[in-house]
Design a protein around this motif. Structure first.
Motif, short mmCIF file in Angstrom:
data_model
loop_
_atom_site.label_atom_id
_atom_site.label_comp_id
_atom_site.label_asym_id
_atom_site.label_seq_id
_atom_site.Cartn_x
_atom_site.Cartn_y
_atom_site.Cartn_z
N GLY A 291 -2.22 -0.82 -4.30
CA GLY A 291 -0.79 -0.94 -4.10
C GLY A 291 -0.08 0.37 -4.39
O GLY A 291 -0.71 1.41 -4.57
N THR B 39 0.81 5.85 -6.06
CA THR B 39 -0.01 4.69 -5.68
C THR B 39 -0.85 4.19 -6.85
O THR B 39 -1.02 4.88 -7.85
CB THR B 39 -0.94 5.03 -4.49
N THR C 10 0.86 -1.20 0.00
CA THR C 10 0.00 0.00 0.00
C THR C 10 0.89 1.24 0.00
O THR C 10 2.09 1.16 0.32
CB THR C 10 -0.92 0.10 1.26
N SER D 72 0.41 9.48 6.03
CA SER D 72 1.42 8.42 5.96
C SER D 72 2.83 9.01 5.88
O SER D 72 3.80 8.40 6.36
CB SER D 72 1.16 7.51 4.76
N LYS E 138 -5.51 5.08 -6.72
CA LYS E 138 -6.22 6.27 -7.18
C LYS E 138 -6.46 6.19 -8.68
O LYS E 138 -7.27 5.39 -9.11
CB LYS E 138 -5.49 7.52 -6.71
N ASP F 21 5.55 12.45 -3.13
CA ASP F 21 4.46 11.46 -3.12
C ASP F 21 3.38 12.00 -4.06
O ASP F 21 2.68 12.95 -3.73
CB ASP F 21 3.93 11.32 -1.69
C1 LIG Z 1 -3.89 7.58 -0.66
C2 LIG Z 1 -2.56 8.19 -0.34
C3 LIG Z 1 -1.55 7.43 0.24
C4 LIG Z 1 -1.79 6.03 0.72
O1 LIG Z 1 -1.90 5.14 -0.33
P1 LIG Z 1 -2.68 3.76 -0.09
O2 LIG Z 1 -2.22 2.90 -1.19
O3 LIG Z 1 -4.12 4.11 -0.14
O4 LIG Z 1 -2.26 3.27 1.27
C5 LIG Z 1 -0.31 8.00 0.41
N1 LIG Z 1 -0.09 9.28 0.06
C6 LIG Z 1 -1.05 10.07 -0.46
C7 LIG Z 1 -0.74 11.46 -0.82
C8 LIG Z 1 -2.32 9.54 -0.67
O5 LIG Z 1 -3.28 10.31 -1.16
#
Ligand SMILES: *Cc1c(COP(=O)(O)O)cnc(C)c1O
Length: 388
Positions: A245, A236, A106, A134, A239, A204
Motif C-alpha cells: 500500500g 509506500t 498502491t 507512476s 518497500k 515520492d
Molecule cells: C515502488 C514505487 C512506486 C509504486 O508503489 P507500489 O506500492 O509498488 O505501487 C511508486 N514510486 C516509486 C518511486 C516506487 O519506487
C-alpha cells in the motif's frame, strides 16, 4: 483477429535482450530465497529493513485477519474505511508531522490519484527525467502541460519555471531517492525553487522512507523539511515497511481535495484492514529499530569500498540501492546470470526502466544481510567481471 503482429514484437524483444521473465519464488521473502530448487542470496529486494517476514508483523496480520476478515469489503467512500485504516492514517500524519495522511491501495495508484486531483489542463507539471513510471504516467494522465527536466538539474528546472506561461498552478515532482540510481533528490534546491516560483512540490519517497533519517522518516525528514516546504509527501509500504500500500501526507485541504477528486482513490477497493494493522506494527518497528538503518549503512559502506577496490563503476548513492552500471542489455543479463550461477540474485535492469545504454545490475541491501554475504557477493562479482 490474430495476434500476429504482437508475437512478432515479442520475438523482437528477445532479439534485443529486452524480453522480461518472472522468476518463481518458493520461499518466504527475504535475503535467502528459493528459486528453481536453489537457495540464492537475494540482493534484489526492496525489503530494505527486513520487515516483510518479521514475526511481530506477521502475528499482527494473522490476528487482524481473525478480527477483521480478509477483504475490506468496499471502497473507502462506500463502506470500506475501517477504524484501523483511520488509525494508520493518524499514525502516519503524526510521524511525518503533517496535518493529515491518506491511504492508497498502491503507490502507483497514489501517484496517479494525487496528480489527478491537483491538476487540470490549465496547469503545468515539471518532473525529473528519472522519476518513477507512476509519476510520469500520473503527470501525463492529468492533462496538465507536462515537461521533464534533466535529472537533478536545477538550472534546467529553473529554466522551465521561468518560461512565460498562462498556467494557473505549477507542480514540481521528484522521487526522493531515485529507484534505479539510488541517489537522493537535490531537496534543498527543489524546495527553494518551488517556494520562489510559488509552485507545489511533491516528493515520492518510496525508497527513502524507512531507510533515511534518524527515525526512518525518509529524505524529507532527514533534511527537516516541513509541510510548508514539502507540501505533498508520498511514500509506500511495499518497500522498507515490508507490507503493501501507500500514503500521501499533507495539509487538511490537500487530503480533502484528493478524497473528493482522485479517481484511483474513489473507484477502488480499500486495502485489507489486516494490512493496515500489520503496517502499523511495521511502522513502529521501523521507527524504533534504529539498528536496522545503522546496519544497512554499514553494509552499504562495506560494499562500496569493496566494489571501488574492484574498479566497479558505482553511482553516487548512499541509499540501499547500489547499482552497477553495465551498459548493454546483453552484458547486464549475462552478468546477472553468472551471479546467479554462483548463488546470488541480482537483477538486471534494462530499458525502458532505465535510459538506453544504461542497463545495470541493481544491487539492493537489507538490514538482514551479513557482512560475510556482502564479501561473498564482491568475490563473485570479481570473478564474473574478469570473465566477461
Ligand atoms: C515502488 C514505487 C512506486 C509504486 O508503489 P507500489 O506500492 O509498488 O505501487 C511508486 N514510486 C516509486 C518511486 C516506487 O519506487
Amino acid at each position: 483477429m490474430a495476434f500476429t503482429q504482437l508475437s512478432a514484437q515479442l520475438v523482437d524483444l528477445i532479439a534485443q535482450d529486452l524480453y522480461r521473465t518472472r522468476q518463481i519464488i518458493d520461499s518466504t521473502p527475504g535475503v535467502h530465497v528459493q528459486i528453481a530448487g536453489r537457495q540464492l542470496i537475494n540482493f534484489s529486494s526492496n525489503d530494505y529493513l527486513g520487515l516483510a517476514n518479521h514475526p511481530q508483523v506477521k502475528q499482527a496480520f494473522k490476528e487482524a485477519v481473525d478480527a477483521f476478515g480478509v477483504g475490506s469489503g468496499a471502497a473507502h467512500l462506500v463502506c470500506g474505511h475501517h477504524r484501523v485504516h483511520h488509525d494508520l492514517e493518524n499514525d502516519l500524519a503524526e510521524f511525518t508531522g503533517r496535518e493529515r495522511a491518506l491511504l492508497f491501495s498502491t503507490g502507483f495508484m497514489a501517484n496517479l490519484g494525487i496528480m489527478d486531483a491537483l491538476l487540470t489542463r490549465q496547469d503545468r507539471v515539471f518532473e525529473d527525467r528519472l522519476n518513477h513510471a507512476s509519476l510520469i504516467d500520473g503527470g501525463l494522465a492529468s492533462g496538465a502541460r507536462f515537461k521533464r527536466y534533466r535529472h537533478a538539474d536545477m538550472a534546467d528546472l529553473q529554466r522551465h519555471l521561468l518560461a512565460k506561461t498562462t498556467a494557473l498552478n505549477t507542480l514540481v515532482v521528484s522521487d526522493g531517492v531515485f529507484s534505479m540510481d539510488g541517489d537522493g533528490a537535490p531537496l534543498a534546491h527543489l524546495v527553494a525553487l518551488a517556494t520562489h516560483h510559488q509552485a507545489w512540490l511533491m516528493i515520492d519517497d518510496a525508497h527513502g522512507f524507512g531507510v533515511l533519517g534518524e527515525q526512518g522518516g525518509g529524505i524529507v525528514a532527514q533534511h527537516g523539511f516541513t509541510q510548508q516546504e514539502v507540501p505533498i509527501l508520498m511514500a509506500t509500504f511495499g518497500k522498507a515497511l515490508g507490507t503493501f500500500g501507500a500514503f500521501v501526507a499533507g495539509s487538511e485541504t490537500l487530503i480533502d481535495t484528493i478524497i473528493q477528486r482522485a479517481r484511483s482513490y474513489i473507484y477502488t477497493t480499500a486495502l485489507p484492514p489486516a494490512i493496515a494493522v500489520a503496517t502499523r506494527v511495521s511502522l513502529q518497528l521501523m521507527i524504533k529499530d534504529t539498528w536496522r538503518r545503522q546496519k544497512l549503512q554499514t553494509l552499504i559502506a562495506h560494499f562500496r569500498e569493496g566494489a571501488e577496490h574492484l574498479g566497479v563503476c558505482l553511482m553516487p548513492s548512499s541509499s540501499a540501492i547500489q547499482p552497477i552500471m553495465v551498459g548493454t542489455n546483453q552484458r547486464a543479463l549475462a552478468l546477472s546470470a553468472a551471479l546467479r550461477e554462483q548463488g546470488f540474485w541480482v537483477s538486471a535492469i534494462r530499458p525502458p526502466t532505465v535510459p538506453t545504454h544504461t542497463a545495470r545490475l541493481r544491487v539492493t541491501f537489507s538490514a538482514l544481510h551479513e557482512l560475510a554475504e556482502v564479501d561473498a557477493l564482491l568475490a563473485a562479482l570479481e570473478k564474473c567481471l574478469i570473465n566477461s
